[in-house]
Design a protein around this motif. Structure first.
Motif, PDB file in Angstrom:
ATOM      1  N   ILE A  63       3.685  -1.459   0.735  1.00  0.00           N
ATOM      2  CA  ILE A  63       4.892  -1.645  -0.227  1.00  0.00           C
ATOM      3  C   ILE A  63       6.015  -1.762   0.730  1.00  0.00           C
ATOM      4  CG2 ILE A  63       6.280  -0.166  -1.616  1.00  0.00           C
ATOM      5  CD1 ILE A  63       3.430   0.809  -2.724  1.00  0.00           C
ATOM      6  N   ALA A 122       8.707  -4.609   0.899  1.00  0.00           N
ATOM      7  CA  ALA A 122      10.443  -4.481   0.513  1.00  0.00           C
ATOM      8  C   ALA A 122      11.219  -4.937   1.757  1.00  0.00           C
ATOM      9  CB  ALA A 122      10.759  -2.922   0.362  1.00  0.00           C
ATOM     10  N   LEU A 130       3.789  -2.017  -7.256  1.00  0.00           N
ATOM     11  CA  LEU A 130       4.631  -2.407  -5.985  1.00  0.00           C
ATOM     12  C   LEU A 130       3.703  -2.977  -5.104  1.00  0.00           C
ATOM     13  CD1 LEU A 130       7.037   0.639  -5.787  1.00  0.00           C
ATOM     14  CD2 LEU A 130       7.270  -1.660  -6.719  1.00  0.00           C
ATOM     15  N   THR A 131       2.606  -2.617  -4.943  1.00  0.00           N
ATOM     16  CA  THR A 131       1.449  -3.236  -4.005  1.00  0.00           C
ATOM     17  C   THR A 131       1.367  -4.779  -4.317  1.00  0.00           C
ATOM     18  OG1 THR A 131       0.486  -1.189  -3.448  1.00  0.00           O
ATOM     19  CG2 THR A 131      -0.842  -3.264  -3.081  1.00  0.00           C
TER      20      THR A 131
END
Length: 505
Positions: free
Chosen positions: A208, A212, A285-286
């Motif tokens: 994650i 980002a 999110l992964t």
């Protein structure tokens, strides 16, 4: 089946086990009430252990290896991410229903206990029968085989196929080791669960954070026009939800060990409130992180998404991804063995399985026979090439029994309105979740009728077993004598007794 009860009363009351010289050093290890003749499983599972059980079982190898089912059926990045989030919300809805059931009926066994309370012994036994034959041992075996594959992968050259015999042997060693740990101490099992749940969350955290950083550096080409290509076909959307919900399976496993959970009225719902939102956020999110590195076609075709992600982002540290996949599956096997052994323990305590499976080792205070039984079944499944096809037969059946459990909530609201309910969810939650479960039951009838039919047949084979071996109060003397002999032999060999409670005389 009550054959062990008489033997257990005789041995405890006469002091043959509790007062024998060789067992004196164990006196303080039994339970807080051992001096009063009570032997029962301890309440050793704390809140963080409960969270680790739920998170550790839900997050297996799927999110690392092949989170492609949702994307394939939805047709676009945006719709797939939306479905991942909605699936998490739906599972949270179901988990809230189980929180009410688990606090109103604070018994271990999960679905088995709730179905038995609402609908009686026959449906409960059928759930136990399917869990015994396929669901639990097959799930443990598949997770262990995945562990073996990824732990062996670095030892073989790239492109070289790992021998199936080697995978099976390592999987059996994994199950055997974790069965030994679970037999030895509950605290050891919980420590392993905590450590490996943290490891898998750490690995997903790395993915994650890397994603980002990629987004911050402007690598968003695969996230542009996120809903382009989205399917409008209801059937494909339904299959996408089916794949997503399957990836969240395991959210109800803490209910299998309610009796060992400290302060279950508070910690059961708290563990659910923490675990399901955490898993949902991590899953979404992964998947976003994967798309910062891999295109849609690459995600759909790569054999192991997280491994490919690691090769492209982590450089010389890419080897850590197969290692973390192995860690994730190792923790999943541990949680599966722990929870499934308690299901069989409770089933035997209710007389639906041999009495010896409802016994507790007097030194370690673990359900030793049940754990060994689960371990042997799981190891046996590792030796068959049909293990992966077996699990396909059970998705329909699992959805059916989850629906039956949630319907038990509605039934008990009507049948037992005065039942103490520390948590009482709004009726909209069980009704909506039940409708979704019915949809998941109907869908396979059209998409995979053969597998569904085989699953139904496997379940129905439990009916003659129940009425021939469980229902009769008196059995032929040869069967009774065999049961008694096997029960007593198990007690002597494994130093086990049936669960007892504080005497009042």
């Amino acid at each position: 089946m009550s054959s062990y009860g008489t033997f257990e009363e005789d041995t405890v009351s006469s002091g043959e086990i509790s007062d024998a010289p060789e067992t004196q050093p164990m006196k303080n290890e039994v339970t807080e009430s051992s001096e009063s003749g009570s032997i029962q499983l301890k309440k050793e599972i704390k809140l963080h252990n409960g969270v680790a059980i739920i998170v550790g079982i839900i997050i297996g190898s799927g999110i690392f290896v092949s989170p492609t089912g949702v994307l394939k059926e939805s047709g676009s990045v945006g719709l797939s991410l939306l479905i991942w989030g909605l699936c998490g919300m739906l599972c949270m809805m179901g988990a809230l229903c189980y929180a009410e059931l688990g606090t109103a009926i604070p018994k271990s066994g999960g679905d088995y206990a709730y179905i038995s309370e609402a609908y009686g012994p026959v449906p409960a036994f059928l759930f136990l029968w399917v869990a015994l034959l396929i669901v639990m041992p097959t799930g443990n075996a598949i997770t262990a085989l995945t562990f073996a594959k990824y732990i062996l992968q670095p030892m073989f050259p790239l492109g070289c196929e790992i021998p199936k015999s080697a995978v099976s042997i390592v999987a059996i060693l994994c199950i055997s080791f974790l069965t030994f740990i679970n037999c030895s101490q509950v605290k050891w099992a919980m420590r392993i669960q905590d450590i490996f749940t943290f490891a898998k969350l750490f690995a997903l955290g790395v993915i994650i954070i890397s994603g980002a950083v990629r987004i911050a550096n402007g690598h968003t080409e695969n996230l542009q026009a996120p809903f382009e290509g989205s399917t409008l076909d209801f059937g494909h959307i339904a299959l996408a939800f089916y794949s997503g919900l399957f990836s969240y399976s395991g959210w109800n496993y803490l209910n299998f060990v309610t009796e060992e959970l400290q302060d279950p009225y508070k910690n059961l719902p708290r563990a659910i409130y923490i675990s399901l939102p955490l898993v949902t956020v991590v899953y979404v999110l992964t998947n976003v992180a994967y798309f910062t590195v891999l295109s849609v076609p690459e995600v759909l075709t790569t054999e192991a998404v997280a491994v490919t992600f690691g090769v492209r982002i982590l450089g010389v540290m890419a080897w850590t991804m197969p290692f973390f996949v192995a860690c994730s599956t190792f923790g999943g096997v541990n949680g599966g063995i722990f929870a499934s052994s308690r299901l069989f323990f409770v089933g035997a305590r209710q007389g639906h399985l041999p009495d010896c499976l409802a016994m507790i080792n007097i030194k370690n205070i673990t359900p030793l026979p049940s754990l060994i039984f689960v371990g042997l079944l799981s190891c046996l499944m590792c030796t068959t090439s049909d293990v992966y096809s077996l699990i396909n037969y059970t998705s329909f059946i699992e959805s059916s029994f989850i629906a039956l459990s949630v319907s038990a909530l509605l039934f008990l609201r009507y049948k037992q309105p005065n039942l103490k309910r520390p948590i009482k969810v709004n009726l909209i939650f069980p009704i909506v979740f039940l409708l979704i479960c019915v949809f998941l039951i109907i869908l396979p009838l059209y998409s995979s009728p053969m597998e569904t039919g085989i699953g139904v047949v496997i379940t129905l084979t439990g009916i003659p077993v129940y009425f021939l071996l469980i229902w009769p109060k008196r059995k032929p003397s040869c069967i009774e004598n065999t049961i008694v002999y096997f029960t007593h032999s198990t007690q002597k060999l494994l130093r086990c007794v049936g669960e007892t409670h504080k005497r009042t005389d």
